[in-house]
Design a protein around this motif. Sequence first.
Motif, PDB file in Angstrom:
ATOM      1  N   ALA A 168      -0.904   5.889  -4.202  1.00 12.96           N
ATOM      2  CA  ALA A 168      -1.007   4.512  -3.712  1.00 12.96           C
ATOM      3  C   ALA A 168       0.252   3.714  -4.041  1.00 12.96           C
ATOM      4  N   LYS A 169       0.775   3.900  -5.249  1.00 11.28           N
ATOM      5  CA  LYS A 169       2.008   3.208  -5.630  1.00 11.28           C
ATOM      6  C   LYS A 169       3.157   3.589  -4.703  1.00 11.28           C
ATOM      7  N   SER A 170       3.270   4.889  -4.425  1.00 10.26           N
ATOM      8  CA  SER A 170       4.359   5.368  -3.564  1.00 10.26           C
ATOM      9  C   SER A 170       4.240   4.825  -2.146  1.00 10.26           C
ATOM     10  N   ILE A 171       3.021   4.831  -1.608  1.00  7.31           N
ATOM     11  CA  ILE A 171       2.809   4.322  -0.253  1.00  7.31           C
ATOM     12  C   ILE A 171       3.183   2.843  -0.175  1.00  7.31           C
ATOM     13  N   ALA A 172       2.753   2.076  -1.181  1.00  8.70           N
ATOM     14  CA  ALA A 172       3.073   0.651  -1.202  1.00  8.70           C
ATOM     15  C   ALA A 172       4.581   0.420  -1.294  1.00  8.70           C
ATOM     16  N   LYS A 173       5.238   1.174  -2.158  1.00  8.14           N
ATOM     17  CA  LYS A 173       6.696   1.042  -2.309  1.00  8.14           C
ATOM     18  C   LYS A 173       7.437   1.406  -1.025  1.00  8.14           C
ATOM     19  N   LEU A 174       7.091   2.550  -0.453  1.00 10.07           N
ATOM     20  CA  LEU A 174       7.768   2.986   0.768  1.00 10.07           C
ATOM     21  C   LEU A 174       7.555   1.981   1.903  1.00 10.07           C
TER      22      LEU A 174
ATOM     23  N   GLY B  57       8.029   0.622   7.948  1.00 13.81           N
ATOM     24  CA  GLY B  57       6.710   0.620   7.320  1.00 13.81           C
ATOM     25  C   GLY B  57       5.583   1.122   8.191  1.00 13.81           C
ATOM     26  N   ALA B  58       5.860   1.406   9.460  1.00 11.29           N
ATOM     27  CA  ALA B  58       4.805   1.796  10.398  1.00 11.29           C
ATOM     28  C   ALA B  58       4.132   3.112  10.013  1.00 11.29           C
ATOM     29  N   GLU B  59       4.878   4.026   9.417  1.00  9.90           N
ATOM     30  CA  GLU B  59       4.303   5.319   9.033  1.00  9.90           C
ATOM     31  C   GLU B  59       3.247   5.178   7.940  1.00  9.90           C
ATOM     32  N   GLU B  60       3.357   4.120   7.153  1.00 10.27           N
ATOM     33  CA  GLU B  60       2.415   3.914   6.056  1.00 10.27           C
ATOM     34  C   GLU B  60       1.196   3.091   6.467  1.00 10.27           C
ATOM     35  N   VAL B  61       1.225   2.527   7.654  1.00 14.36           N
ATOM     36  CA  VAL B  61       0.139   1.644   8.107  1.00 14.36           C
ATOM     37  C   VAL B  61      -1.009   2.448   8.725  1.00 14.36           C
ATOM     38  N   TYR B  62      -2.230   1.963   8.536  1.00 18.15           N
ATOM     39  CA  TYR B  62      -3.429   2.586   9.094  1.00 18.15           C
ATOM     40  C   TYR B  62      -3.279   2.722  10.618  1.00 18.15           C
TER      41      TYR B  62
ATOM     42  N   GLY C 109     -10.154   1.817  -1.952  1.00 18.88           N
ATOM     43  CA  GLY C 109      -8.696   1.810  -1.932  1.00 18.88           C
ATOM     44  C   GLY C 109      -8.111   1.143  -3.154  1.00 18.88           C
ATOM     45  N   TYR C 110      -6.967   0.489  -2.962  1.00 19.58           N
ATOM     46  CA  TYR C 110      -6.257  -0.140  -4.074  1.00 19.58           C
ATOM     47  C   TYR C 110      -5.614  -1.442  -3.611  1.00 19.58           C
ATOM     48  N   VAL C 111      -5.365  -2.309  -4.595  1.00 20.53           N
ATOM     49  CA  VAL C 111      -4.499  -3.474  -4.394  1.00 20.53           C
ATOM     50  C   VAL C 111      -3.286  -3.264  -5.290  1.00 20.53           C
ATOM     51  N   VAL C 112      -2.102  -3.277  -4.685  1.00 20.09           N
ATOM     52  CA  VAL C 112      -0.870  -3.030  -5.436  1.00 20.09           C
ATOM     53  C   VAL C 112       0.014  -4.269  -5.352  1.00 20.09           C
ATOM     54  N   ASN C 113       0.347  -4.823  -6.505  1.00 18.70           N
ATOM     55  CA  ASN C 113       1.270  -5.963  -6.560  1.00 18.70           C
ATOM     56  C   ASN C 113       2.672  -5.462  -6.866  1.00 18.70           C
ATOM     57  N   LEU C 114       3.616  -5.857  -6.029  1.00 17.58           N
ATOM     58  CA  LEU C 114       4.995  -5.388  -6.140  1.00 17.58           C
ATOM     59  C   LEU C 114       5.977  -6.549  -6.204  1.00 17.58           C
TER      60      LEU C 114
ATOM     61  N   ASP D  78     -10.419   9.676   4.334  1.00 24.86           N
ATOM     62  CA  ASP D  78     -10.396  11.145   4.238  1.00 24.86           C
ATOM     63  C   ASP D  78      -9.257  11.633   3.343  1.00 24.86           C
ATOM     64  N   ASN D  79      -9.131  10.971   2.196  1.00 23.57           N
ATOM     65  CA  ASN D  79      -8.136  11.324   1.174  1.00 23.57           C
ATOM     66  C   ASN D  79      -6.688  11.106   1.615  1.00 23.57           C
ATOM     67  N   LYS D  80      -6.499  10.273   2.616  1.00 23.08           N
ATOM     68  CA  LYS D  80      -5.164   9.829   3.004  1.00 23.08           C
ATOM     69  C   LYS D  80      -5.114   8.318   2.826  1.00 23.08           C
ATOM     70  N   LEU D  81      -4.041   7.833   2.237  1.00 19.20           N
ATOM     71  CA  LEU D  81      -3.923   6.408   1.937  1.00 19.20           C
ATOM     72  C   LEU D  81      -3.061   5.697   2.975  1.00 19.20           C
ATOM     73  N   TYR D  82      -3.535   4.509   3.374  1.00 22.65           N
ATOM     74  CA  TYR D  82      -2.840   3.725   4.381  1.00 22.65           C
ATOM     75  C   TYR D  82      -2.782   2.248   3.980  1.00 22.65           C
ATOM     76  N   VAL D  83      -1.707   1.588   4.368  1.00 21.25           N
ATOM     77  CA  VAL D  83      -1.590   0.130   4.181  1.00 21.25           C
ATOM     78  C   VAL D  83      -2.371  -0.560   5.299  1.00 21.25           C
ATOM     79  N   VAL D  84      -3.174  -1.561   4.923  1.00 29.50           N
ATOM     80  CA  VAL D  84      -3.932  -2.311   5.927  1.00 29.50           C
ATOM     81  C   VAL D  84      -3.573  -3.802   5.930  1.00 29.50           C
ATOM     82  N   GLU D  85      -2.964  -4.255   4.840  1.00 29.14           N
ATOM     83  CA  GLU D  85      -2.619  -5.681   4.790  1.00 29.14           C
ATOM     84  C   GLU D  85      -1.584  -5.941   3.707  1.00 29.14           C
ATOM     85  N   LYS D  86      -0.738  -6.959   3.979  1.00 32.32           N
ATOM     86  CA  LYS D  86       0.222  -7.435   2.974  1.00 32.32           C
ATOM     87  C   LYS D  86       0.045  -8.937   2.826  1.00 32.32           C
ATOM     88  N   LYS D  87      -0.061  -9.393   1.603  1.00 28.14           N
ATOM     89  CA  LYS D  87      -0.142 -10.835   1.350  1.00 28.14           C
ATOM     90  C   LYS D  87       1.051 -11.271   0.496  1.00 28.14           C
TER      91      LYS D  87
END
Length: 215
Positions: free
Chosen positions: A90-96, A115-120, A178-183, A206-215
């Motif tokens: 999750a950290k890596s996905i958020a960073k990338l 960032g499109a590759e990391e988005v749901y 999922g997770y909330v990651v603050n960067l 299904d064990n794949k992580l995706y970004v759904v929102e950024k605040k």
Amino acid sequence: MAKTKSNKKKKVLLFLLIVFIVLLVVGVCIYFYLNKDKKEVVETKEAVILNSIGEYGITLSDLDSELYKTEYEILKKNLESDKINMEEYAKSIAKLFVIDLYTLNTKINKYDIGGAEEVYPNIVDNYKLNVSDTLYKYMEDNSTGKRRQTLPTVKTIKVDSIKPNKYKIDAENQTYDGYVVNLSWTYDNPKLGYDDEGEIYIINVDNKLYVVEKK
């Protein structure tokens, strides 16, 4: 009689000269007509994929920044290990996501969305449209490599906090774990005024992580 022949000869020569000039003019006109739609061939920039992480859909290209490449290798090592560390994933996905989104300097044009590759996948089209109309709206085209516009590159990035989270997607009437990651991050040119911190919401599908929102 000799004078008459001389006059005829002059007339023939004049006629031939006129014919030659007419043919020359016609030939020039035909040349420019046939070539008026031909354009100068200009070499354009395109990203070359250097590596990809199997079924996860995350790739590395020759246009990606050094910071992106470093974080990509961290993610790749985790996903190809015998046991995936989901929190580190999750950290890596958020960073990338953040690095790719806010490193505008590597983008070819406003439609080359970071960032499109990391988005749901179910929301990625709306995401691209939103970014091209906002953050990337005034980006100059760089398909010929001649852009003079000053654009940012994310220089450093760190995770300030991460915690488990549940996220509901109303359109699907579905709630995901999922997770909330603050960067927080810095730029090579901090005076450009772009965001330097954010809260990234990630879901597990299904064990794949995706970004759904950024605040």
